[in-house]
Design an enzyme around this catalytic site. Structure first.
Site, PDB file in Angstrom:
ATOM      1  N   LYS A 207       0.842  -1.204   0.000  1.00  0.00           N
ATOM      2  CA  LYS A 207       0.000   0.000   0.000  1.00  0.00           C
ATOM      3  C   LYS A 207       0.877   1.253   0.000  1.00  0.00           C
ATOM      4  O   LYS A 207       0.660   2.179  -0.757  1.00  0.00           O
ATOM      5  CB  LYS A 207      -0.915  -0.050   1.235  1.00  0.00           C
ATOM      6  CG  LYS A 207      -1.902   1.062   1.330  1.00  0.00           C
ATOM      7  CD  LYS A 207      -2.795   0.861   2.549  1.00  0.00           C
ATOM      8  CE  LYS A 207      -3.280   2.195   3.059  1.00  0.00           C
ATOM      9  NZ  LYS A 207      -4.024   2.081   4.322  1.00  0.00           N
ATOM     10  N   GLU A 213      11.073  -4.304   3.768  1.00  0.00           N
ATOM     11  CA  GLU A 213      11.204  -5.705   3.350  1.00  0.00           C
ATOM     12  C   GLU A 213      10.737  -5.863   1.906  1.00  0.00           C
ATOM     13  O   GLU A 213      11.424  -6.450   1.056  1.00  0.00           O
ATOM     14  CB  GLU A 213      10.371  -6.634   4.256  1.00  0.00           C
ATOM     15  CG  GLU A 213      10.810  -6.667   5.710  1.00  0.00           C
ATOM     16  CD  GLU A 213      10.140  -5.590   6.565  1.00  0.00           C
ATOM     17  OE1 GLU A 213       9.633  -4.594   6.005  1.00  0.00           O
ATOM     18  OE2 GLU A 213      10.131  -5.745   7.805  1.00  0.00           O
ATOM     19  N   GLY A 267      -4.323  -2.053   5.824  1.00  0.00           N
ATOM     20  CA  GLY A 267      -3.575  -3.177   5.255  1.00  0.00           C
ATOM     21  C   GLY A 267      -4.171  -4.531   5.644  1.00  0.00           C
ATOM     22  O   GLY A 267      -4.366  -5.414   4.807  1.00  0.00           O
ATOM     23  N   ARG A 268      -4.509  -4.692   6.928  1.00  0.00           N
ATOM     24  CA  ARG A 268      -5.008  -5.993   7.391  1.00  0.00           C
ATOM     25  C   ARG A 268      -6.462  -6.239   7.014  1.00  0.00           C
ATOM     26  O   ARG A 268      -7.007  -7.298   7.291  1.00  0.00           O
ATOM     27  CB  ARG A 268      -4.792  -6.116   8.904  1.00  0.00           C
ATOM     28  CG  ARG A 268      -5.344  -4.984   9.733  1.00  0.00           C
ATOM     29  CD  ARG A 268      -4.832  -5.032  11.158  1.00  0.00           C
ATOM     30  NE  ARG A 268      -5.212  -3.867  11.948  1.00  0.00           N
ATOM     31  CZ  ARG A 268      -4.532  -2.723  11.994  1.00  0.00           C
ATOM     32  NH1 ARG A 268      -3.432  -2.588  11.276  1.00  0.00           N
ATOM     33  NH2 ARG A 268      -4.944  -1.721  12.747  1.00  0.00           N
ATOM     34  N   GLU A 353      -2.940  -6.592  15.680  1.00  0.00           N
ATOM     35  CA  GLU A 353      -2.530  -5.268  15.200  1.00  0.00           C
ATOM     36  C   GLU A 353      -3.689  -4.280  15.370  1.00  0.00           C
ATOM     37  O   GLU A 353      -3.474  -3.083  15.541  1.00  0.00           O
ATOM     38  CB  GLU A 353      -2.071  -5.347  13.729  1.00  0.00           C
ATOM     39  CG  GLU A 353      -1.117  -4.239  13.343  1.00  0.00           C
ATOM     40  CD  GLU A 353      -0.528  -4.397  11.939  1.00  0.00           C
ATOM     41  OE1 GLU A 353      -1.252  -4.215  10.952  1.00  0.00           O
ATOM     42  OE2 GLU A 353       0.675  -4.696  11.827  1.00  0.00           O
ATOM     43  N   HIS A 384      -1.773 -32.881  19.046  1.00  0.00           N
ATOM     44  CA  HIS A 384      -0.536 -33.606  19.352  1.00  0.00           C
ATOM     45  C   HIS A 384       0.605 -32.643  19.670  1.00  0.00           C
ATOM     46  O   HIS A 384       1.768 -33.044  19.673  1.00  0.00           O
ATOM     47  CB  HIS A 384      -0.190 -34.534  18.186  1.00  0.00           C
ATOM     48  CG  HIS A 384      -1.245 -35.584  17.980  1.00  0.00           C
ATOM     49  ND1 HIS A 384      -1.256 -36.764  18.689  1.00  0.00           N
ATOM     50  CD2 HIS A 384      -2.357 -35.591  17.206  1.00  0.00           C
ATOM     51  CE1 HIS A 384      -2.322 -37.475  18.321  1.00  0.00           C
ATOM     52  NE2 HIS A 384      -3.009 -36.777  17.432  1.00  0.00           N
ATOM     53  N   LYS A 513      10.262   0.417  13.064  1.00  0.00           N
ATOM     54  CA  LYS A 513      10.667   0.943  11.752  1.00  0.00           C
ATOM     55  C   LYS A 513      11.525   2.193  11.919  1.00  0.00           C
ATOM     56  O   LYS A 513      12.448   2.433  11.153  1.00  0.00           O
ATOM     57  CB  LYS A 513       9.433   1.285  10.907  1.00  0.00           C
ATOM     58  CG  LYS A 513       8.608   0.087  10.474  1.00  0.00           C
ATOM     59  CD  LYS A 513       7.470   0.549   9.567  1.00  0.00           C
ATOM     60  CE  LYS A 513       6.459  -0.555   9.333  1.00  0.00           C
ATOM     61  NZ  LYS A 513       5.267  -0.106   8.617  1.00  0.00           N
TER      62      LYS A 513
HETATM   63  O1  F6P Z   1       3.125  -4.255   9.904  1.00  0.00           O
HETATM   64  C1  F6P Z   1       2.830  -2.922   9.703  1.00  0.00           C
HETATM   65  C2  F6P Z   1       2.183  -2.686   8.386  1.00  0.00           C
HETATM   66  O2  F6P Z   1       2.042  -1.322   8.252  1.00  0.00           O
HETATM   67  C3  F6P Z   1       0.841  -3.405   8.249  1.00  0.00           C
HETATM   68  O3  F6P Z   1      -0.185  -2.726   8.842  1.00  0.00           O
HETATM   69  C4  F6P Z   1       0.747  -3.541   6.780  1.00  0.00           C
HETATM   70  O4  F6P Z   1      -0.208  -4.493   6.419  1.00  0.00           O
HETATM   71  C5  F6P Z   1       2.158  -3.938   6.427  1.00  0.00           C
HETATM   72  O5  F6P Z   1       2.957  -3.161   7.290  1.00  0.00           O
HETATM   73  C6  F6P Z   1       2.559  -3.761   4.986  1.00  0.00           C
HETATM   74  O6  F6P Z   1       2.418  -2.435   4.572  1.00  0.00           O
HETATM   75  P1  F6P Z   1       2.479  -2.055   3.035  1.00  0.00           P
HETATM   76  O7  F6P Z   1       1.321  -2.696   2.348  1.00  0.00           O
HETATM   77  O8  F6P Z   1       2.405  -0.558   3.012  1.00  0.00           O
HETATM   78  O9  F6P Z   1       3.785  -2.568   2.471  1.00  0.00           O
END
Ligand code: F6P
Length: 549
Positions: A207, A213, A267-268, A353, A384, A513
């Site tokens: 987003k 990452e 995002g979630r 979150e 198990h 971050k």
């Molecule tokens: O983990 C933090 C977060 O901001 C989440 O809320 C989000 O889903 C994720 O990082 C990825 O964010 P993006 O879609 O901006 O890469």
């Protein structure tokens, strides 16, 4: 400033009620009320919720409903659906429900008709998924696409991962889906080793298009692709899903291949948007639309049903009951379904979150517990591994068992019967436990001496009276999966509403971050000054010595 929720008469009434029924046993309630299952179960479409094995009476539910009413739950539900600024710290609505609303009536957010934006994006997804699935979309060497790699993390990973795995039987097997989320090079290498660059499509799903990452992985893979196929190959092998259109263009992705998301989608809560592109590619847009429709049906139920028969509200209130009045700090998710393997991680982000918060909307420090620790594993594997603790451990652990009526594969009916029987027997065991007298009789029957039998019986006694829900899906299909995920989303929202927290921000995640760049710089460079605590500084030095060894 302290929040005063716990002094509300409805909160206090629940506290008193808890003290009155805490020593009562569900086993006795089942005996005295043969209608308990009928009374405490309900069905919405293809989803049955049996909540009869919970430490609640009709009065408990009435009191919980009173609390919800006094905390204005109806108004808060309306605020969510009507696009009010429920995410107050980021000044945004949370309109994931609009993504699955088939209405064509315009809805304006910041002078923009979001219905039109959603419809346009669904059309863009339809055209693209048809091209890829039919083989008319060609890679740089004129080959059809066989593999899709989603590059994303958090909400840009977990929903598509869960849904593509859960609905893989709805694919025509022409495409394979892979997911790269972690920055660990081992993850990238594992995937790149198993794909052919000529027939692979990469989806950069972010987003913000700034997530370290995701962008690091995307840059590495772009270089890998260019090395394999040549410099001008990005256009045929990369698409993006993002709210930062310019950043995706700067990366080299052509505008028609950039699928928008918007800041009013968290995002979630984004699997319903173009973030769900891997799912749409895998199962086609017809099935993806069914997925949206299932969620919409649950939205409609949530908005219209009385609290006493409202599935997300009931699940949320049960959670409040255990967290705030029984001191539970966690909730186990145990799907007896291999297809729902990734539900637990999905719900970990969705719930923790969202509701891992300590400050109310109005900035008051709150003095009651909020979001639980979500954990679990698919049954029977869970049995198990950790069910011993569920049955005889000292923690209070409410469980959601998720069962399905049909495994979509009749050749394996016998397996499915065992799977369902396993889930039901675990829920029954949590309810019934094993009385000391029964354990003693078993020890006597097995021929132990009286002294041995007495000791053994103490170890084999199981308290029972431990709560669980059974959520029974008729089958796993796109519609029902959509409904199930919406059910949990709304449960989370209701709990956040009662706790008066903002379920849509995540400032805690941001701190890590913020700290990372300095530590990364210190790992890579020699700084004379030591700005860190001695632990962090010591570990930085330790890593450097390992790296340079
Ligand atoms: O983990 C933090 C977060 O901001 C989440 O809320 C989000 O889903 C994720 O990082 C990825 O964010 P993006 O879609 O901006 O890469």
């Amino acid at each position: 400033m302290m929040n005063t929720t716990t002094t509300l008469p409805d909160w206090q009434a629940l506290k008193t009620h808890q003290e009155q029924i805490a020593s009562e046993r569900m086993q006795d309630w089942f005996i005295s009320d043969p209608e308990r299952y009928q009374r405490f179960s309900l069905q919405v479409d293809d989803i049955l919720l049996d909540y009869s094995k919970n430490r609640v009476t009709t009065e408990t539910l009435q009191l919980l409903g009173n609390l919800a009413t006094s905390l204005k739950l109806s108004e808060k539900i309306a605020a969510l659906f009507n696009g009010h600024t429920v995410n107050i710290t980021e000044n945004r609505p949370a309109l994931h429900t609009s993504l699955r609303n088939p209405t064509t009536a315009p809805v304006f957010i910041n002078q923009e008709n979001i219905t039109a934006l959603i419809t346009e994006t669904l059309t863009q997804m339809r055209l693209f998924t048809d091209q890829v699935r039919s083989g008319s979309w060609r890679g740089a060497t004129n080959k059809a696409i066989t593999d899709i790699v989603n590059i994303g993390i958090g909400g840009s990973h977990l929903g598509p991962l869960l849904a593509t795995h859960a609905l893989s039987t709805f694919s025509d097997n022409s495409l394979r889906c892979h997911f790269i989320s972690n920055i660990d090079a081992a993850h990238i290498q594992e995937i790149l080793h198993n794909i052919d660059p000529e027939t692979t499509l990469f989806i950069v799903s972010s987003k913000s298009f700034t997530t370290l990452e995701t962008i690091t992985n995307a840059v590495t893979i772009k270089a890998w692709l260019q090395h394999k196929l040549g410099i001008h190959t990005i256009e045929k092998h990369f698409v993006a899903v993002t709210a930062a259109i310019d950043k995706a263009r700067d990366f080299g992705i052509p505008l028609p291949q950039i699928f928008p998301v918007w800041d009013w989608i968290g995002g979630r809560y984004s699997v319903w948007s173009a973030i769900g592109l891997p799912l749409a590619l895998l199962i086609g847009m017809k099935n993806f639309t069914d997925f949206l429709e299932g969620a919409h049906a649950m939205d409609h139920h949530f908005q219209t049903a009385d609290f006493s028969v409202n599935m997300p509200v009931i699940m949320a209130l049960l959670g409040i009951w255990y967290i705030n009045f029984f001191g539970a700090n966690n909730h186990a998710i145990v799907p007896y379904s291999h297809q729902l393997t990734h539900l637990r991680t999905y719900l970990q982000q969705a719930d923790m979150e969202s509701n891992g918060k300590s400050v109310s909307h109005t900035g008051e420090i709150i003095n009651y517990a909020t979001g639980p620790i979500i954990w679990g594993e698919q049954g029977c594997n869970a049995q198990h591994a950790f069910h011993q603790l569920l049955h005889q451990g000292q923690h209070f652990i409410p469980v959601d068992f998720i069962l399905t009526g049909n495994d979509n594969n009749s050749a394996f009916d016998k397996h499915h019967d065992i799977l369902v029987a396993s889930g039901l027997s675990q829920a029954q065991a949590l309810l019934q436990g094993k009385a000391f007298e029964q354990a003693l009789a078993e020890a006597h029957d097995a021929g132990f001496t009286e002294q041995q039998a007495q000791l053994l019986a103490r170890h084999k006694t199981i308290s029972g009276n431990r709560p669980s829900n059974v959520i029974f899906l008729k089958k796993i299909n796109p519609y029902n999966l959509g409904a199930l995920l919406a059910l949990y989303e709304h449960k989370i929202y209701v709990q956040g509403a009662i706790w008066q927290i903002n379920s849509f921000d995540q400032w805690g995640v941001e701190l890590g971050k913020q700290l990372l760049p300095q530590i990364l710089d210190d790992l890579r460079n020699n700084h004379p000054d030591k700005p860190h605590d001695s632990s962090t500084q010591g570990l930085i030095q330790h890593y450097k010595s390992l790296r340079n060894a």
